[in-house]
Design an enzyme around this catalytic site. Structure first.
Site, PDB file in Angstrom:
ATOM      1  N   LYS A  76       0.995  -1.793   0.019  1.00 32.38           N
ATOM      2  CA  LYS A  76      -0.098   0.158  -0.401  1.00 32.38           C
ATOM      3  C   LYS A  76       0.452   1.146   0.233  1.00 32.38           C
ATOM      4  CE  LYS A  76      -3.763   1.994   2.708  1.00 32.38           C
ATOM      5  NZ  LYS A  76      -4.496   1.835   3.697  1.00 32.38           N
ATOM      6  N   SER A 151      -9.306   1.390   3.519  1.00 35.61           N
ATOM      7  CA  SER A 151      -8.297   2.385   2.190  1.00 35.61           C
ATOM      8  C   SER A 151      -7.265   1.582   1.149  1.00 35.61           C
ATOM      9  CB  SER A 151      -7.719   3.156   2.944  1.00 35.61           C
ATOM     10  OG  SER A 151      -7.212   2.988   4.135  1.00 35.61           O
ATOM     11  N   SER A 175      -9.913  -0.753   7.388  1.00 37.30           N
ATOM     12  CA  SER A 175      -9.040  -0.465   6.021  1.00 37.30           C
ATOM     13  C   SER A 175      -8.196  -1.985   4.821  1.00 37.30           C
ATOM     14  CB  SER A 175      -8.517   0.401   5.912  1.00 37.30           C
ATOM     15  OG  SER A 175      -8.866   1.437   5.571  1.00 37.30           O
TER      16      SER A 175
HETATM   17  N1  GLN Z   1     -13.069   4.164   6.877  1.00 39.15           N
HETATM   18  C1  GLN Z   1     -12.903   4.056   8.039  1.00 39.15           C
HETATM   19  C2  GLN Z   1     -11.566   5.865   8.053  1.00 39.15           C
HETATM   20  O1  GLN Z   1     -11.493   6.321   6.575  1.00 39.15           O
HETATM   21  C3  GLN Z   1     -11.040   3.075   7.715  1.00 39.15           C
HETATM   22  C4  GLN Z   1     -10.377   3.437   6.928  1.00 39.15           C
HETATM   23  C5  GLN Z   1      -8.654   2.631   7.872  1.00 39.15           C
HETATM   24  O2  GLN Z   1      -8.385   1.850   8.429  1.00 39.15           O
HETATM   25  N2  GLN Z   1      -7.584   2.949   7.810  1.00 39.15           N
HETATM   26  O3  GLN Z   1     -11.381   6.414   8.777  1.00 39.15           O
END
Ligand code: GLN
Length: 476
Positions: A76, A151, A175
């Protein structure tokens, strides 16, 4: 090249001479090339991966290859890899090159994993669809009109569409698990502190963890065995090590807690509920004890998470000020406008929203009402979760409320925040959780079941996830 589903298969083919590491990397590069429209990769390290592959072929001939030989990995775009760009899918870091390699990644490289490229994600890992990237959305390979989740959406699609064997993602509040559920892959969020955060671009430091997206739980086990463990470079890194070499009795009967509020949640898609109940019934048929258990805070975890993570993000992201790192606005005229213009032009709208919200909840007049309260709520969630995990071996719940949604279908921030409602309990409690694919929906969209385990139970959790993955394949 066949669609490899585990490192074991690849290593068997390498051992029998059916394929070389060079051919393997060529196969994946070809697959990436054919599927550029999915926008899973922001950058492919093609020549370098091929050079490493040829070195590794020589090492294999000399009998010097590491345990992860044949592991072709995507990372990532928020994980530092020395000499390579890292941008967190943000314009503010466009062109920035890592000065060092994340500890977690270095440990995999030391065992001969090969990094094939860096993957798209929501900007600074803020989002649940990979639509918040400054470099365009990633598309779900199961249906390119739909999002892959986020994400870590690029990492999930890279594994889903066989552009690499496995990928690293990061999970703050879902994410890794939610994109795994949307793409039919296996996504593990480790225990907080188990994998070093050194070299992971920080979003919310008391939540962030690097974890794995793989085709099978066995590969997650192999990666974790190498990647996890104490790192003096991360002050929150745990000294405890989990027993990855332990053998488990597959016939052992377990106690599984099925989270009532999640299963009965009004926003849960009927097909996801159906799959989860069918899986629970099958586990019961196998002799496991499956009991409903109540987690009364399901409706509080999303606000709880957003108060705390935005507070931490507002602090973490203050370093991007147009001074030392990345983008500096060409319109700046003095010190103050360098900061304000660089940040306004460099950060996307969702990141700006969160910095504002986080600054607000930390501000003198509101700190007690929001931030301090949220810390207390987090403690309630953690204590309740730990108690449940004393009573049960694992907790079972959906990963996401529904299968992948259409691109652009969730324009409202709050609706997007609710996508991770079932992922946030484990994140707040700091315990490991995994999303395992079960039988897809009638229209062919992937569905994930989530298992939560006690802190540092990853070896047991992954072993059980292997059984669940087999059981879950055929549920109707
Ligand atoms: N959707 C959640 C957020 O926007 C989780 C994102 C993540 O785990 N980085 O914070």
């Amino acid at each position: 090249m066949p669609h490899y589903r585990s490192l074991k298969d690849i290593q068997a083919h390498l051992a029998s001479g059916t394929i070389t590491v060079t051919q393997l990397v060529q196969g994946y590069l070809h697959s990436i090339d054919r599927q550029r429209h999915l926008n899973a990769f922001l950058e492919v390290f093609g020549d370098e991966a091929l050079a490493k592959a040829s070195e590794l072929d020589q090492k294999r001939r000399d009998g010097r290859a590491g345990a992860l030989a044949g592991m072709v990995l995507a990372i990532k775009d928020n994980i530092c890899y020395q000499g390579h760009q890292v941008t967190a899918s943000s314009k503010i870091l466009k062109g920035f090159t890592s000065l060092y390699t994340a500890t977690a990644l270095q440990r995999l490289l030391d065992q001969d994993a090969i990094v094939i490229g860096r993957t798209n994600c929501d900007e600074f890992a803020m989002g649940a669809s990979t639509e918040n990237s400054a470099f365009g959305p990633t598309l779900n390979a199961a249906d390119p009109t739909r999002v892959p989740g986020g994400s870590s959406g690029g990492s999930a699609v890279a594994v889903q569409a066989h552009m690499c064997l496995a990928a690293l993602g990061s999970d703050t509040g879902g994410s890794i698990r939610q994109p795994a559920a949307f793409t039919g892959t296996v996504g593990l969020r480790p225990t907080y502190g188990h994998v070093s955060r050194y070299g992971l671009l920080a979003y919310a430091s008391s939540f962030d963890q690097i974890g794995t997206i793989t085709q099978c739980p066995e590969d997650a086990m192999l990666i974790m065995a190498t990647m996890a463990g104490h790192d003096p470079m991360d002050a929150t890194s745990a000294t405890h090590q989990a027993p990855y070499n332990q053998a488990f009795d597959s016939n052992k009967k377990l106690k599984i807690g099925l989270l009532r509020e999640c299963v009965e949640h009004p926003n849960l898609h009927p097909e996801v509920r159906g799959r989860l109940l069918a899986l629970a019934a099958k586990l019961g048929d196998m002799g496991h004890e499956v009991q409903h258990v109540s987690f009364p805070y399901t409706d509080y975890v999303v606000p709880n998470y957003y108060v705390l993570t935005t507070a931490e993000a507002s602090s973490n992201l203050s370093r991007f000020a147009g001074m030392i790192y990345g983008y500096r606005s060409p319109h700046a005229t003095d010190f103050a406008s360098t900061i304000s213009k660089s940040r306004s032009e460099g950060f996307g709208p969702e990141v700006q929203r969160r910095i504002m919200l986080g600054t607000f909840v930390l501000s003198a007049g509101y700190y007690d009402a929001y931030y301090a309260r949220a810390q207390k709520t987090r403690r309630l969630v953690k204590d309740c979760t730990d108690q449940m995990l004393e009573q049960f071996d694992f907790l079972l719940l959906p990963t996401a409320p529904h299968p992948a949604f259409a691109l652009g279908a969730n324009p409202e921030p709050i609706a997007m925040y609710l996508e991770d409602i079932f992922c946030m309990q484990a994140s707040l409690a700091g315990v490991p959780a995994i999303s395992v694919p079960v039988q897809p929906s009638l229209s062919g969209l992937p569905i994930g079941a989530q298992l939560i385990g006690p802190a540092f139970s990853e070896p047991r959790l992954l072993h059980f996830a292997g059984q669940v993955a087999q059981l879950g394949k055929n549920l109707s």
